[in-house]
Design a protein around this motif. Structure first.
Motif, short mmCIF file in Angstrom:
data_model
loop_
_atom_site.label_atom_id
_atom_site.label_comp_id
_atom_site.label_asym_id
_atom_site.label_seq_id
_atom_site.Cartn_x
_atom_site.Cartn_y
_atom_site.Cartn_z
N ASP A 138 91.90 5.41 53.88
CA ASP A 138 90.72 5.98 53.25
C ASP A 138 90.11 7.08 54.10
O ASP A 138 89.37 7.92 53.60
CB ASP A 138 89.69 4.87 53.00
CG ASP A 138 88.55 5.33 52.13
OD1 ASP A 138 88.80 6.19 51.25
OD2 ASP A 138 87.42 4.87 52.32
N ARG A 139 90.40 7.08 55.39
CA ARG A 139 89.86 8.08 56.31
C ARG A 139 90.84 9.22 56.57
O ARG A 139 90.60 10.05 57.44
CB ARG A 139 89.47 7.40 57.63
CG ARG A 139 88.25 6.49 57.48
CD ARG A 139 88.17 5.44 58.57
NE ARG A 139 86.91 4.71 58.50
CZ ARG A 139 86.66 3.69 57.68
NH1 ARG A 139 87.59 3.29 56.82
NH2 ARG A 139 85.50 3.08 57.69
N ILE A 140 91.93 9.25 55.82
CA ILE A 140 92.94 10.31 55.95
C ILE A 140 92.93 11.13 54.66
O ILE A 140 93.20 10.61 53.58
CB ILE A 140 94.33 9.71 56.22
CG1 ILE A 140 94.31 8.93 57.55
CG2 ILE A 140 95.38 10.81 56.27
CD1 ILE A 140 95.61 8.25 57.89
N ASP A 141 92.62 12.40 54.78
CA ASP A 141 92.43 13.25 53.60
C ASP A 141 93.74 13.74 52.99
O ASP A 141 93.83 13.92 51.78
CB ASP A 141 91.57 14.47 53.97
CG ASP A 141 90.15 14.09 54.33
OD1 ASP A 141 89.76 12.95 54.03
OD2 ASP A 141 89.43 14.92 54.90
N ASN A 143 82.46 20.87 60.01
CA ASN A 143 83.51 21.26 59.07
C ASN A 143 83.44 20.38 57.82
O ASN A 143 82.67 19.42 57.76
CB ASN A 143 84.89 21.17 59.73
CG ASN A 143 85.12 19.82 60.40
OD1 ASN A 143 84.97 18.77 59.78
ND2 ASN A 143 85.49 19.84 61.68
N ASN A 144 84.26 20.71 56.85
CA ASN A 144 84.20 20.02 55.56
C ASN A 144 84.56 18.54 55.65
O ASN A 144 84.05 17.72 54.89
CB ASN A 144 85.14 20.70 54.57
CG ASN A 144 84.65 22.08 54.16
OD1 ASN A 144 83.46 22.35 54.19
ND2 ASN A 144 85.58 22.97 53.83
N ALA A 145 85.45 18.19 56.57
CA ALA A 145 85.88 16.80 56.69
C ALA A 145 84.74 15.88 57.11
O ALA A 145 84.81 14.67 56.87
CB ALA A 145 87.03 16.69 57.69
N GLU A 161 84.82 7.66 61.79
CA GLU A 161 83.63 7.98 61.02
C GLU A 161 82.53 8.58 61.90
O GLU A 161 81.96 9.62 61.59
CB GLU A 161 83.09 6.72 60.33
CG GLU A 161 83.98 6.22 59.19
CD GLU A 161 83.93 7.14 57.98
OE1 GLU A 161 82.94 7.85 57.80
OE2 GLU A 161 84.91 7.14 57.21
N SER A 162 82.23 7.91 63.02
CA SER A 162 81.09 8.32 63.85
C SER A 162 81.45 9.39 64.87
O SER A 162 80.58 10.04 65.44
CB SER A 162 80.53 7.10 64.59
OG SER A 162 81.48 6.58 65.50
N ARG A 163 82.76 9.57 65.13
CA ARG A 163 83.25 10.56 66.09
C ARG A 163 82.75 10.30 67.51
O ARG A 163 82.56 11.21 68.30
CB ARG A 163 82.92 11.98 65.63
CG ARG A 163 83.56 12.27 64.28
CD ARG A 163 83.47 13.70 63.84
NE ARG A 163 84.14 13.85 62.55
CZ ARG A 163 85.42 14.15 62.39
NH1 ARG A 163 86.17 14.34 63.45
NH2 ARG A 163 85.96 14.24 61.19
N GLN A 164 82.52 9.04 67.81
CA GLN A 164 82.25 8.61 69.18
C GLN A 164 82.57 7.13 69.27
O GLN A 164 82.71 6.44 68.26
CB GLN A 164 80.80 8.86 69.58
CG GLN A 164 79.79 8.02 68.81
CD GLN A 164 78.38 8.19 69.34
OE1 GLN A 164 78.14 8.97 70.24
NE2 GLN A 164 77.45 7.44 68.77
#
Length: 512
Positions: free
Chosen positions: A384-387, A435-437, A324-327
């Motif tokens: 839930d975090r996989i599109d 990006n959209n994600a 989610e936070s990308r860190q």
């Protein structure tokens, strides 16, 4: 006599300049102060042997070495060379000039040889920022530091080389790297290509969507259907690294000690594929001396988790927050460090323990309930975090032997780049979104508007296929990416229909 030299310490992917003060006076003992760890404390023994084998001596007097600032923990062996030069100068065995203009880094071996160290790139960046003229360091690390413009980089093999340099008695060859040329030369240097894969056009399409929108994806299919082969080729269709991304990625690998002596810049997107026996610390980073984990080593690239249900559940759960936070923030009692972790997650799994659930030719031999039990090893919050949920079927023999040449990665990449340009324009006022994600739920509602026909289709899909509520936002994000790939300003029903088919694991009947 008090002498000062300069080294550096790395915390996370940022460096802090360390002042090494050496004072020699009457007495007999050696002291190192300034929160040194054991590797730093042991340096005086290495230095004593290195000086002796190089024709110098360790003074038999009181030597106090202070590493300032004293409230920062000093770790590792990179201070050896700077301390040795300061001791020789303080004891008047050599005359050293311009000590304050250079950072001095390197581990000493007992014969005076200089061994490579970790984290050179962030150190060089910080040195240039603080106005140092140059840096003296192991030859094996010289190319890594030389990518920083405005910094004189001198690689050395032996303690005598550094002594001669500071005494103006010898000349060292300066290491120079043309950063732009180095970056452009290898920017598309991949060993794999989507043209290697026969058939599987629907899977290639799904991965193109994932690349275009930065979406995470899970590939579900029987053994031998090509899941790993396809995942390994995803980096070849991602947009090329920018110079800024390349430097940031290289800094992480530098801190982790993953760069070779001939490496200077990472010019292709990383692809990390840890084994399913990996620990949670190895995956997200940490340890007594915090190091970046696999999710940070995959920054700006792809993290591939093969056999997803075989990973320990605790290992998978620690990924939820970084996705989610990308860190990732690693906290200790005295400090905390942040490592970036912006990657595309590609997971692969069999549909059941035997691997043949829903197989078109082979029968599944799993007992009733085993399929659901196997799938439940992967938690709902992680899914839930996989599109994109992509079903992979075996390649038909006619496709394997087809003479038709599959589409090359370069062609697919050109379409991905065009879609990313649309997203860059859309999010230009949001510097943290690329990006959209990465859209928030609020942004999804504002950006991914659909007409009445689209709402009716989505409602029907959710009711008839038994899609869960969490699938709603994911479908909208993916359909927005598909619309971008088509160059469409609006999300059309065809875009929604294609996005809906990528929610296999949300269907209540899928595991029946």
């Amino acid at each position: 006599m008090l002498i000062k030299t300069y080294g550096s310490a790395v915390y996370g992917i940022e460096a802090t300049t360390i002042t090494i003060e050496v004072n020699i006076s009457g007495g007999t003992k050696y002291y190192i102060v300034g929160l040194p760890d054991n590797a730093v404390k042991e340096s005086l023994r290495r230095i004593e042997s290195a000086l002796s084998t190089s024709g110098y001596r360790m003074p038999r007097q009181k030597i106090v070495v202070n590493l300032a600032p004293a409230d920062i923990r000093k770790e590792g062996s990179s201070y050896d060379l700077a301390i040795a030069i300061a001791i020789l100068t303080s004891s008047k065995q050599i005359e050293a000039h311009a000590l304050g203009e250079f950072l001095i880094l390197g581990e000493l071996s007992l014969d005076g040889g200089i061994l490579p160290i970790k984290g050179v790139l962030p150190i060089a960046v910080q040195a240039a920022r603080e106005g140092f003229k140059g840096i003296i360091l192991p030859l094996a690390n010289a190319r890594e530091a030389a990518v920083v413009d405005g910094l004189q980089v001198y690689g050395i093999r032996h303690l005598k080389d550094a002594i001669a340099f500071f005494a103006d008695q010898g000349s060292l060859g300066r290491t120079e790297v043309n950063t732009a040329d180095e970056f452009l030369k290898n920017i598309d240097n991949y060993d794999t290509d989507f043209a290697d894969v026969q058939g599987q056009e629907n899977i290639k399409r799904a991965l193109e969507i994932a690349a275009a929108g930065g979406h995470n994806a899970i590939l579900i299919g029987p053994p031998g259907s090509g899941k790993t082969m396809l995942a390994k080729r995803l980096p070849t269709i991602l947009p090329p690294l920018s110079l800024g991304e390349s430097l940031e990625t290289t800094k992480i690998h530098s801190v982790a000690g993953k760069l070779g002596a001939t490496d200077s810049l990472m010019t292709v997107r990383p692809f990390r594929a840890p084994h399913h026996t990996i620990s949670d610390v190895a995956l997200v980073g940490g340890g007594n001396t915090p190091q970046p984990g696999e999710i940070s080593l995959a920054h700006n690239g792809v993290l591939f988790l093969d056999e997803l249900p075989e990973f320990k559940r605790a290992v998978l759960e620690v990924m939820r927050q970084p996705l989610e936070s990308r860190q990732i923030t690693i906290s200790r009692s005295r400090f905390s460090v942040n490592y970036p972790a912006s990657f595309i997650l590609i997971a692969a799994m069999n549909p059941c323990p035997c691997g043949f659930h829903n197989h078109p030719q082979k029968d599944c031999v799993c007992h009733p309930g085993m399929v659901q039990k196997y799938l439940s090893k992967v938690s709902g919050p992680l899914l839930d975090r996989i599109d994109l949920h992509v079903e992979v079927t075996p390649v038909d023999f006619s496709e394997l032997t087809s003479v038709r040449v599959p589409e090359k990665s370069a062609v697919i990449r050109s379409r991905v780049i065009e879609a990313r340009k649309i997203q860059a324009a859309r999010f230009k006022s949001n510097p943290d979104i690329h990006n959209n994600a990465q859209m928030s739920a609020k942004q999804v509602r504002a950006i991914c508007s659909i007409d009445e026909a689209g709402r009716a289709l989505l409602k029907t899909a959710m009711e008839r296929l038994g899609l869960s509520a969490r699938a709603y936002d994911r479908i909208l994000r993916v359909s927005r990416t598909i619309a971008d790939m088509d160059g469409s300003m609006e999300i059309e029903t065809a875009h929604l229909a294609e996005a809906i088919q990528f929610r296999s694991l949300d269907r209540e009947s899928w595991s029946d």
